[in-house]
Motif scaffolding. Structure first.
Motif, PDB file in Angstrom:
ATOM      1  N   ALA A  65      41.292  35.346  36.959  1.00 62.27           N
ATOM      2  CA  ALA A  65      41.875  34.900  38.229  1.00 62.27           C
ATOM      3  C   ALA A  65      41.737  35.978  39.300  1.00 62.27           C
ATOM      4  O   ALA A  65      41.488  35.672  40.472  1.00 62.27           O
ATOM      5  CB  ALA A  65      43.338  34.529  38.024  1.00 62.27           C
ATOM      6  N   ILE A  66      41.885  37.245  38.921  1.00 62.99           N
ATOM      7  CA  ILE A  66      41.710  38.344  39.874  1.00 62.99           C
ATOM      8  C   ILE A  66      40.275  38.389  40.382  1.00 62.99           C
ATOM      9  O   ILE A  66      40.023  38.522  41.583  1.00 62.99           O
ATOM     10  CB  ILE A  66      42.110  39.686  39.225  1.00 62.99           C
ATOM     11  CG1 ILE A  66      43.632  39.734  39.011  1.00 62.99           C
ATOM     12  CG2 ILE A  66      41.658  40.862  40.092  1.00 62.99           C
ATOM     13  CD1 ILE A  66      44.106  40.924  38.195  1.00 62.99           C
ATOM     14  N   VAL A  67      39.309  38.243  39.466  1.00 57.93           N
ATOM     15  CA  VAL A  67      37.900  38.213  39.865  1.00 57.93           C
ATOM     16  C   VAL A  67      37.641  37.013  40.781  1.00 57.93           C
ATOM     17  O   VAL A  67      36.963  37.132  41.808  1.00 57.93           O
ATOM     18  CB  VAL A  67      36.982  38.163  38.630  1.00 57.93           C
ATOM     19  CG1 VAL A  67      35.524  37.985  39.050  1.00 57.93           C
ATOM     20  CG2 VAL A  67      37.146  39.442  37.798  1.00 57.93           C
ATOM     21  N   ALA A  68      38.207  35.868  40.418  1.00 58.09           N
ATOM     22  CA  ALA A  68      38.017  34.659  41.229  1.00 58.09           C
ATOM     23  C   ALA A  68      38.598  34.843  42.628  1.00 58.09           C
ATOM     24  O   ALA A  68      37.993  34.420  43.621  1.00 58.09           O
ATOM     25  CB  ALA A  68      38.667  33.461  40.538  1.00 58.09           C
ATOM     26  N   ALA A  69      39.771  35.492  42.724  1.00 60.31           N
ATOM     27  CA  ALA A  69      40.405  35.709  44.031  1.00 60.31           C
ATOM     28  C   ALA A  69      39.508  36.551  44.934  1.00 60.31           C
ATOM     29  O   ALA A  69      39.311  36.230  46.115  1.00 60.31           O
ATOM     30  CB  ALA A  69      41.760  36.388  43.848  1.00 60.31           C
TER      31      ALA A  69
END
Length: 347
Positions: free
Chosen positions: A309-313
Motif C-alpha cells: 500500500a505504501i508503494v502504491a501510494a
C-alpha cells in the motif's frame, strides 16, 4: 514496474537491515514488482546503482547521503533535482519533522495541541536557553535530542524534577547534541495513554490507522527508550473503539497536514486526562516495522499488504504528478483490498 530500495545502514547494522528489507522485497515481489535492495553510503554509489537498475520509483530509508566532499546532503533533494520519482515526503517537510522544536512551532501556529517546550543550543562551547527554563520552573520536564529519532538519547534520567537535575541532564546532552528539546513531561498524568497513528496515502482519503503503545513491564518513569524498542519491551495494540479511532485520526490528520508529509508517515500522540497532544512525526518511519504493522491491522492490511500500500501510494501520487509512466501491476491490485485501493486512488 521497477522499484529500487536504498538504505544507508548505521555501523554494525548492515546484516540486520538487509534481513529487514528482504521482507519488503519479498512482499512487493509477490505483487508483480521488480525490486532490488542496495546498501550504500555515497552519491557515487547511488549514481552507479541508478544507472544499473534504471528504476521507475525509489524508496529511500534515510534522510542523507554523503557527497564527493564528504558532506551529508538530502537524498530526497538529490532525487528531486534529477527528476527521479521516489516514495515519501518533500525535502522541506522531512527537514521540518526531523527537528522536534521546529515541528512544534509549526503545530502551535496551526493550532495543533502539543506540550509546552523550550530549546537549548550549544554555541562555541556555551549553552544557550538554560536560564529561560530555570525561570519558568514548571517541572517535570523531559529532555530529548532535537534532531534524533527512534528514542535515541532518551533514558529514565531524561525526566527532570528540579533545577539541579535539569542542569545536569542539559549539560550531558549538550555535550553530544547541538540542539536539545525541553518538553513538559505528561507521563505523570492521572490518566495517560500513548498512541501512534500510521498514515498511508494522500489527501482526504488517505488511511489513518491508530494503535495504542503499552509497556510490557511498568516502569517508575514512563519513558520509552531505544533499548525498550530493540528488546521488544513495548506492545502495540490496534485501537478498536470507533469513536476513539475517529478522534485520534482527526487529530493526527491535522498534525500531518501541518507538516505537509505525503505517501506515508507516523505520528506519536499522548492523551493525558482526556486531552490529546501531538509529540512528534516520523517522516521516514522504519518499515518493515511491528508498530506500523499493528497500525495497519485497523485497515485490514497484513504485514505484506501495508508495504504494498505504501508503494502504491507513492506510485499513484507520482503518476498523477506526471513524474512516472509505470502502472500498478495487476497482481498488486488483486492483493490489496479493493476498499484500500479505492481510497489510495481517489485522493
Amino acid at each position: 514496474m521497477k522499484l529500487l530500495i536504498i538504505n544507508r545502514p548505521r555501523q554494525g547494522r548492515q546484516q540486520v537491515d538487509a534481513r529487514r528489507f528482504q521482507k519488503m522485497l519479498d512482499a512487493v515481489s509477490l505483487s508483480g514488482i521488480i525490486a532490488e535492495y542496495h546498501a550504500l553510503q555515497t552519491v557515487k554509489e547511488l549514481e552507479l546503482v541508478l544507472v544499473s537498475v534504471q528504476p521507475d520509483l525509489v524508496y529511500c530509508a534515510n534522510y542523507n547521503i554523503q557527497n564527493a566532499e564528504g558532506k551529508d546532503i538530502s537524498i530526497q533533494q538529490y532525487l528531486l533535482d534529477r527528476k527521479i520519482a521516489y516514495i515519501g515526503s518533500l525535502p522541506e517537510s522531512l527537514e521540518l519533522v526531523l527537528s522536534k522544536s521546529q515541528l512544534k512551532r509549526k503545530w502551535r501556529q496551526d493550532k495543533v495541541a502539543t506540550p509546552s517546550f523550550f530549546t537549548l543550543e550549544m554555541v562555541e562551547g556555551k549553552a544557550h536557553g538554560l536560564e529561560k527554563v530555570l525561570q519558568e520552573g514548571q517541572y517535570p520536564y523531559i529532555l530529548k535530542p532535537d534532531r534524533e529519532g527512534n528514542s535515541r538519547g532518551l533514558d529514565e534520567n531524561s525526566v527532570v524534577n528540579n533545577p539541579a537535575e535539569f542542569e545536569e541532564k542539559a549539560q550531558e546532552l549538550l555535550q553530544k547534541y547541538r540542539f536539545v528539546l525541553v518538553e513538559k513531561f505528561l507521563g505523570r498524568s492521572r490518566d495517560l495513554h500513548e498512541y501512534t497513528v500510521a498514515m498511508i496515502g494522500n489527501g482526504e482519503n488517505r488511511l489513518l490507522m491508530p494503535a495504542e503503545i503499552r509497556l510490557k513491564v511498568p516502569k517508575k518513569v514512563r519513558v520509552i527508550t531505544t533499548q525498550d524498542k530493540d528488546e521488544h519491551m513495548t506492545r502495540a495494540e490496534p485501537v478498536r473503539d470507533p469513536q476513539l479511532i475517529e478522534r485520534l485520526s482527526r487529530f493526527a490528520g491535522k498534525a500531518f497536514d501541518s507538516a505537509q508529509v505525503r505517501d506515508y508517515a507516523r505520528c506519536d500522540l499522548l492523551m493525558a486526562d482526556n486531552h490529546l497532544y501531538a509529540i512528534e512525526i516520523n517522516g521516514l518511519p522504519m518499515i518493515p516495522d511491528l508498530w506500523f504493522e499493528v497500525c495497519a491491522r485497523s485497515a485490514s492490511l497484513d504485514a505484506g499488504q501495508y508495504l504494498n500500500a505504501i508503494v502504491a501510494a507513492g506510485l499513484i501520487r507520482a503518476k498523477r504528478q506526471g513524474k512516472i509512466n509505470a502502472t500498478i501491476p495487476k497482481r498488486m491490485l488483486d492483493r490489496l483490498p479493493e476498499s484500500v485501493m479505492s481510497r489510495l486512488a481517489n485522493e
